[in-house]
Design a protein around this motif. Structure first.
Motif, short mmCIF file in Angstrom:
data_model
loop_
_atom_site.label_atom_id
_atom_site.label_comp_id
_atom_site.label_asym_id
_atom_site.label_seq_id
_atom_site.Cartn_x
_atom_site.Cartn_y
_atom_site.Cartn_z
N LEU A 198 94.01 87.29 2.38
CA LEU A 198 94.13 86.46 1.30
C LEU A 198 93.91 87.00 -0.07
CD1 LEU A 198 92.58 83.10 2.83
CD2 LEU A 198 94.94 84.05 3.05
N ALA A 199 93.53 88.20 -0.17
CA ALA A 199 93.53 88.81 -1.64
C ALA A 199 94.20 88.64 -2.47
CB ALA A 199 92.79 90.22 -1.30
N ALA A 200 95.77 88.80 -2.03
CA ALA A 200 96.89 88.81 -2.95
C ALA A 200 97.21 87.37 -3.44
CB ALA A 200 97.87 89.44 -2.03
N GLU A 237 92.58 80.41 8.21
CA GLU A 237 93.94 79.98 8.41
C GLU A 237 94.08 78.76 7.64
OE1 GLU A 237 95.55 82.09 9.90
OE2 GLU A 237 97.64 81.31 10.14
N LEU A 238 93.38 77.94 7.64
CA LEU A 238 93.56 76.59 6.78
C LEU A 238 94.02 77.06 5.32
CD1 LEU A 238 91.12 73.91 7.65
CD2 LEU A 238 93.69 73.81 7.59
N LEU A 239 92.83 78.02 4.73
CA LEU A 239 93.18 78.55 3.41
C LEU A 239 94.50 79.12 3.29
CD1 LEU A 239 89.66 80.08 2.60
CD2 LEU A 239 90.45 77.64 2.21
N ARG A 240 94.84 79.96 4.03
CA ARG A 240 96.10 80.66 3.95
C ARG A 240 97.23 79.63 3.88
NH1 ARG A 240 100.59 82.24 7.00
NH2 ARG A 240 99.74 81.62 9.23
N ALA A 260 80.58 84.53 -2.67
CA ALA A 260 81.29 85.66 -2.61
C ALA A 260 82.67 85.41 -2.44
CB ALA A 260 80.82 86.24 -1.02
N PRO A 261 83.43 86.41 -2.84
CA PRO A 261 84.91 86.25 -2.80
C PRO A 261 85.53 85.64 -1.35
CG PRO A 261 84.28 88.30 -3.97
CD PRO A 261 83.13 87.79 -3.23
N VAL A 262 86.59 84.75 -1.28
CA VAL A 262 87.16 84.28 -0.04
C VAL A 262 87.72 85.45 0.48
CG1 VAL A 262 88.82 83.06 0.68
CG2 VAL A 262 87.16 82.01 -0.58
N ALA A 263 88.02 86.49 -0.28
CA ALA A 263 88.75 87.81 0.26
C ALA A 263 87.90 88.74 0.91
CB ALA A 263 89.52 88.58 -0.76
N ASP A 264 86.38 88.54 0.83
CA ASP A 264 85.70 89.36 1.57
C ASP A 264 85.72 89.06 3.00
OD1 ASP A 264 84.66 90.44 -0.71
OD2 ASP A 264 82.53 89.76 -0.72
#
Ligand SMILES: NC(=O)c1ccc[n+]([C@@H]2O[C@H](COP(=O)([O-])OP(=O)(O)OC[C@H]3O[C@@H](n4cnc5c(N)ncnc54)[C@H](OP(=O)(O)O)[C@@H]3O)[C@@H](O)[C@H]2O)c1
Length: 349
Positions: free
Chosen positions: A48-50, A15-18, A39-43
Motif C-alpha cells: 500500500l506504500a504507493a 485488504e479493506l484499506l487497499r 507506525a506507517p500503514v505501509a510497514d
C-alpha cells in the motif's frame, strides 16, 4: 464518507484499506492497531506504500469510531464482542464486523461451535450480510455481520439449490490458502508446513458450519436439515476452492436445454442481475478469482439427473472478507453496489 478500520494491521484489515483507499465515495479512512500505533500503514502492508502514507492510530475502538460514518471491525474472534458496545455508543451510521461474533442468531447453534456468547444482547442489532444473495434487502441496515470465507463459498453453492426446492444433504469439500489463518504465524500455517502440502482440519466441526447450517435450514425450511463442510489447508496464499456434491431427488433435474443443463439454469436464475457472481460453463480455476470480488461458479448434474456437483472459487480476503464487507456497506447505504470493487484480478499470480 469518513470511515475507520479497527484491527487494520491484520490481513483482512489490510485488504479493506487497499479497497477503501480506492473507493470513490471514501473521503477519509483511518486505520487503527493495538500494537502498531504511530507506525506507517505501509510497514504492515508494504503493497500500500504507493497509495498511502498514512499511519496507524492507537486510539481505542470507541474513540476511533467517534464521528465516523462507517466503522469496520477486523479483530480476532471474541474481540468484537468485547468492543462492539463502545463502538455503537460512538454513534456511527454503520458498523461492519468481519469476525464470527455476530453471524449466528441461533444461540444453541452458536454455542455448539463457539462456546458461550460474550455479547448475546447485541446479536439482534446485526444483519447477516451475505451480499450476493440479499442484495438490496441490506439497504438501511445499521450493523452488518460479514459471512466467513468458507461460509461464503458454501452458501453461494447452496442458495440456488434451496431456491430450486432441492432438499439434499450436501457435502462440501473446501480448500483454503494460508492467509485465511491471519497474520500471526502458527505451527500449521508456517511456510514449511504449508508449502507442497495439503491436510484436513476441524474435521466434522469447522466453525463456519454454524452459519452455513443457519442459512441452509432457513432456506430449505427444515430446522434439522444437514449440510457438511469438509475444510482443508492448501499450499497457496489466497483463495478458497469448494466442491459441493449432492444426490438429487428423482425427476428434479429437467431442463429445456437438455440433460446436464438443469443445474446451470438453477444457478443462472438465482443470481440473475447479481454483479459479482459469474456462472461458468466449466469448473473455475482459483487464480482467476484471486484479487477480485467475484465468485466463479460452475454447476452441473449427471446425465441421469441423479447427482449434482457445484464448484466455487473465491478470494478469501476479497469476496470472503473485505470485498463482501464493502459490497454490503454499499448496499446498506444505498450507493452503487459495485463502487470500489470493479477491479479485475491478476493472472498468472
Ligand atoms: N483472513 C481471512 O481470510 C478472513 C476472512 C474472513 C473473515 N476473517 C475474520 O476477520 C477477522 C480478522 O482476520 P485476519 O485474518 O485479518 O486476522 P489477523 O491477521 O490476525 O488480524 C487481526 C488484527 O486485529 C488486531 N486487533 C486485535 N484486537 C484489537 C483491538 N482491540 N484494537 C485494534 N486492533 C486490534 C490485531 O492487530 P494489533 O495487535 O496490532 O492490534 C491484528 O492485526 C477475524 O475475526 C477473522 O475470522 C478473516
Amino acid at each position: 464518507m469518513n470511515v475507520a478500520v479497527v484491527g487494520a494491521a491484520g490481513y483482512a484489515g489490510g485488504e479493506l484499506l487497499r479497497l477503501l483507499y480506492q473507493h470513490p465515495e471514501v473521503r477519509e479512512c483511518v486505520a487503527s492497531s493495538r500494537s502498531r500505533g504511530g507506525a506507517p500503514v505501509a510497514d504492515a502492508h508494504p503493497a500500500l506504500a504507493a497509495i498511502s502514507d498514512a499511519r496507524f492510530a492507537s486510539a481505542t475502538p470507541g474513540e476511533i469510531a467517534s464521528g465516523r460514518d462507517v466503522v469496520f471491525l477486523c479483530l480476532e474472534h471474541g474481540e468484537s464482542s468485547r468492543v462492539a458496545a463502545e463502538v455503537f455508543a460512538a454513534g456511527p451510521r454503520l458498523v461492519v464486523d468481519l469476525a464470527a461474533d455476530f453471524r449466528v442468531r441461533d444461540r444453541a447453534l452458536y454455542e455448539r461451535y463457539y462456546g458461550p456468547h460474550a455479547a448475546a444482547e447485541l446479536l439482534p442489532r446485526f444483519c447477516y450480510a451475505l451480499a450476493d444473495v440479499l442484495g438490496p434487502a441490506l439497504r438501511g441496515a445499521g450493523a452488518l455481520a460479514v459471512p466467513g470465507c468458507f461460509a461464503t463459498a458454501a452458501q453461494l453453492a447452496l442458495y440456488p439449490l434451496a431456491r430450486a426446492g432441492l432438499d439434499l444433504s450436501p457435502s462440501m469439500f473446501a480448500v483454503t490458502g494460508s492467509s485465511g489463518a491471519g497474520v500471526q504465524p502458527k505451527p500449521a500455517t508456517h511456510h514449511p508446513a504449508r508449502a507442497h502440502n495439503l491436510f484436513a482440519y476441524s474435521v466434522l466441526g469447522h466453525r463456519h458450519e454454524a452459519e452455513v447450517l443457519q442459512s441452509w435450514r432457513e432456506w430449505i425450511g427444515r430446522p434439522d436439515a444437514a449440510a457438511r463442510l469438509m475444510t482443508h489447508s492448501g499450499p497457496f496464499v489466497r483463495g478458497i476452492y469448494l466442491s459441493l456434491h449432492g444426490y438429487l431427488p428423482p425427476g428434479r433435474a429437467v431442463s429445456a436445454g437438455g440433460p446436464g443443463t438443469a443445474a446451470a439454469t438453477w444457478f443462472r436464475e438465482a443470481y440473475v442481475g447479481r454483479p459479482f457472481v459469474r456462472i461458468l460453463d466449466a469448473p473455475p480455476e482459483l487464480t482467476h478469482a484471486v484479487g477480485t470480488n467475484y465468485a466463479l461458479i460452475h454447476a452441473v448434474e449427471s446425465e441421469d439427473g441423479a447427482e449434482v456437483q457445484v464448484t466455487v472459487a473465491i478470494d478469501n480476503l476479497v469476496k470472503g472478507a473485505a470485498g463482501q464487507a464493502i459490497q454490503a456497506m454499499n448496499l446498506a447505504l444505498g450507493i452503487d453496489e459495485q463502487a470500489g470493487l470493479k477491479g479485475g484480478g491478476m493472472f498468472p499470480c
